[in-house]
Design a protein around this motif. Structure first.
Motif, PDB file in Angstrom:
ATOM      1  N   GLY A 118       0.564  -1.064  -0.266  1.00 39.43           N
ATOM      2  CA  GLY A 118      -0.018  -0.324  -0.149  1.00 39.43           C
ATOM      3  C   GLY A 118       0.989   1.559   0.122  1.00 39.43           C
ATOM      4  N   THR A 119       1.844   0.900   0.825  1.00 38.83           N
ATOM      5  CA  THR A 119       2.923   2.656   0.493  1.00 38.83           C
ATOM      6  C   THR A 119       3.267   2.478  -0.747  1.00 38.83           C
ATOM      7  N   TYR A 145      -3.751   7.678   7.429  1.00 46.46           N
ATOM      8  CA  TYR A 145      -2.478   6.805   7.010  1.00 46.46           C
ATOM      9  C   TYR A 145      -2.591   6.336   5.165  1.00 46.46           C
ATOM     10  N   GLY A 147       0.796   5.193   4.517  1.00 50.64           N
ATOM     11  CA  GLY A 147       2.076   4.266   3.928  1.00 50.64           C
ATOM     12  C   GLY A 147       2.914   5.173   4.742  1.00 50.64           C
ATOM     13  N   ASN A 212      -7.237   3.963   9.777  1.00 48.05           N
ATOM     14  CA  ASN A 212      -5.979   4.704  11.151  1.00 48.05           C
ATOM     15  C   ASN A 212      -6.152   5.193  11.708  1.00 48.05           C
ATOM     16  N   ASP A 240      -7.625   6.452  -1.342  1.00 46.33           N
ATOM     17  CA  ASP A 240      -7.111   5.837  -0.612  1.00 46.33           C
ATOM     18  C   ASP A 240      -7.683   4.521  -0.417  1.00 46.33           C
ATOM     19  N   MET A 243      -7.504  -0.414   2.719  1.00 49.13           N
ATOM     20  CA  MET A 243      -8.567  -0.809   3.658  1.00 49.13           C
ATOM     21  C   MET A 243      -9.884  -1.023   3.107  1.00 49.13           C
ATOM     22  N   LYS A 268      -3.400  -4.501   0.727  1.00 47.63           N
ATOM     23  CA  LYS A 268      -4.599  -5.175   1.629  1.00 47.63           C
ATOM     24  C   LYS A 268      -5.240  -6.269   0.536  1.00 47.63           C
TER      25      LYS A 268
HETATM   26  C1  LIG Z   1      -2.366  -0.097   5.805  1.00 51.77           C
HETATM   27  C2  LIG Z   1      -2.550   0.483   4.585  1.00 51.77           C
HETATM   28  C3  LIG Z   1      -1.359   2.115   3.757  1.00 51.77           C
HETATM   29  C4  LIG Z   1       0.342   1.324   3.790  1.00 51.77           C
HETATM   30  O1  LIG Z   1      -0.500  -0.267   2.817  1.00 51.77           O
HETATM   31  P1  LIG Z   1       1.260  -1.010   3.274  1.00 51.77           P
HETATM   32  O2  LIG Z   1       0.581  -2.440   2.728  1.00 51.77           O
HETATM   33  O3  LIG Z   1       1.257  -1.586   5.191  1.00 51.77           O
HETATM   34  O4  LIG Z   1       2.159  -0.054   2.769  1.00 51.77           O
HETATM   35  C5  LIG Z   1      -1.306   2.547   2.900  1.00 51.77           C
HETATM   36  N1  LIG Z   1      -2.895   3.464   3.102  1.00 51.77           N
HETATM   37  C6  LIG Z   1      -3.972   2.711   3.912  1.00 51.77           C
HETATM   38  C7  LIG Z   1      -5.341   3.559   4.243  1.00 51.77           C
HETATM   39  C8  LIG Z   1      -3.743   1.660   4.509  1.00 51.77           C
HETATM   40  O5  LIG Z   1      -4.480   1.492   5.798  1.00 51.77           O
END
Ligand SMILES: *Cc1c(COP(=O)(O)O)cnc(C)c1O
Length: 431
Positions: A118-119, A145, A147, A212, A240, A243, A268
């Protein structure tokens, strides 16, 4: 002879060769205290730890285990692909099928680029937005959040909020100077911010349902208004959905709230438990990405065949049986009504937010619409509650600033048991 290994012993050993004993900070239980559980296996709704305890899992690996652990079709897909090698570094049919599958589930998606987390997805989406618009500034919301890339680690909720880290060392000010922040759900503040920087803002990035800072829902029309503002101000809208994607509906938050973003990020759920992310959008946006355009982005393991196989095995089950979403929501609503009952019986102030199969309990009597509201939660109460529940075999997210994620392996019986555990836990911590 059978050797007894405990989570405690493993945590001690882990800390000698892994920073803090974990590979992602929230797992260390710093937000709630105590020793993190070391998991040895999981099946359906249940996690098993090194001490041979069984837990009902309310994290679902932060999303991907939406159908429960060790889902038969996902396991089979990984096994079959592994026999044909786990990586080629060359194109495959699997990547086409994955992109086509995502397009068939999400409205108005023309092109998808796979990444590994996700990052990476959010980092690349921001680069793309900046590349297309030629502008550098962007807006994110407090407590969201996206990433751990430099420009996003400003008021970033999740682990940063859990550990109460104010400023992250190692991020040069140039990397975050163009990050503008605004309170979630506050359109007036947003408009003021935009007015301060006319023609300088490339994008607004938002978790359409925040997960988050705990689970925080968009107010009615917040997302629609965001869409309208972005159109009017010539700003790209990034959802984003790392999730919410494939969790709230087959088409994620875009489908649930009937709002279309310009760039959408995923993670995810789409990997079925393997490390996967993606960013996607309409053709006129995505064609700026290399090798079609000049916005460079690449990845040695991107579109990895094992990850594509696992992701497709999961997504296709969600596509073929959308009643899973109804079932998940029914279970979550049933849980929430049991939780409300139990909390009302105690004298402990609480607020519960729910959206589909995501939920959070905040230990505050006031409604929670943004990070400031979420921070009013009495986190020591959450820690006590967390440990009381853990003792009773319910594994909740180990932070007051994370969302619970239900998985479809959880039965109504499990939920009844959980609500009973909540009553006992509240009795215990209420004393
Ligand atoms: C988990 C998450 C990320 C980051 O994903 P990673 O796979 O942990 O790098 C980015 N945005 C949101 C909304 C998240 O919940």
């Amino acid at each position: 002879m059978y050797e007894y290994i405990s989570s405690k012993a493993l945590f001690e050993r882990a800390q000698k060769s892994i920073p803090g004993g974990v590979n992602s900070p929230v797992r260390a239980f710093k937000g709630v205290g105590g020793t993190p559980l070391f998991i040895t296996k999981a099946q359906g709704a249940y996690l098993y730890d090194a001490d041979h305890n069984r837990y009902i899992d309310f994290i679902a690996s932060w999303g991907p285990m939406i159908l429960g652990h060790a889902n038969k079709k996902v396991v089979k897909a990984i096994q079959e692909q592994a026999l044909k090698s786990s990586s080629y570094g060359a194109p495959t049919l699997l990547e086409i099928e994955m992109a086509e599958l995502m397009k068939s589930m999400v409205p108005h998606l023309d092109m998808v680029r796979m990444v590994n987390s996700g990052t990476e997805a959010c980092m690349s989406a921001l680069r793309l937005a900046r590349g297309i618009t030629g502008k550098n500034k962007f807006i994110k919301f407090d407590g969201c959040y996206h990433g751990h890339a430099d420009p996003f680690l400003v008021k970033a909720g999740s682990g940063i909020a859990t550990m109460n880290i104010q400023d992250v060392p190692g991020i040069p000010s140039q990397a975050s100077n163009d990050t503008l922040t605004c309170s979630y759900n506050d359109l007036n503040e947003l408009q003021n911010l935009i007015d301060q920087y006319p023609h300088e803002i490339a994008a607004i990035i938002v978790e359409p349902v925040a997960g988050n800072m705990g689970c925080v829902l968009p107010r009615e029309n917040f997302l629609q208004e965001l869409r309208a503002i972005c159109h009017k101000e010539d700003i790209l809208l990034i959802f984003d959905e790392v999730m919410t994607g494939f969790r709230l509906a087959p088409g994620g938050a875009q489908e649930k709230f009937k709002v279309q973003a310009d760039i959408i990020t995923y993670g995810k759920v789409i990997g079925g438990g393997l490390p996967v992310g993606a960013f996607a959008g309409r053709k006129e946006i995505m064609e700026h990405i290399a090798p079609l355009g000049n916005v460079y982005q690449a990845g040695t393991l991107s579109g990895n065949p094992l990850a594509m196989s696992a992701g497709m095995a999961l997504l296709s089950q969600l596509k073929n049986d959308p009643s899973i979403y109804k079932s998940l929501e029914e279970k979550t609503t049933y849980l929430v009504s049991g939780l409300k009952d139990a909390f009302q019986h105690s004298a402990i102030p609480f607020t519960i937010n729910q959206c589909g199969s995501m939920l959070s309990i905040f230990f505050t009597g006031s409604p929670v619409h943004n990070f400031k509201d979420a921070s009013a939660s009495e986190t020591h109460r959450f820690s006590n509650f967390f440990h009381a529940m853990l003792k009773r075999g319910c594994y909740l997210p180990p932070s007051a600033f994370e969302s619970w994620f239900l998985n479809d392996g959880i039965t109504f019986e499990d939920i009844d048991y959980t609500v009973h555990a909540v009553r006992e836990s509240l009795d215990e911590i209420g004393l």
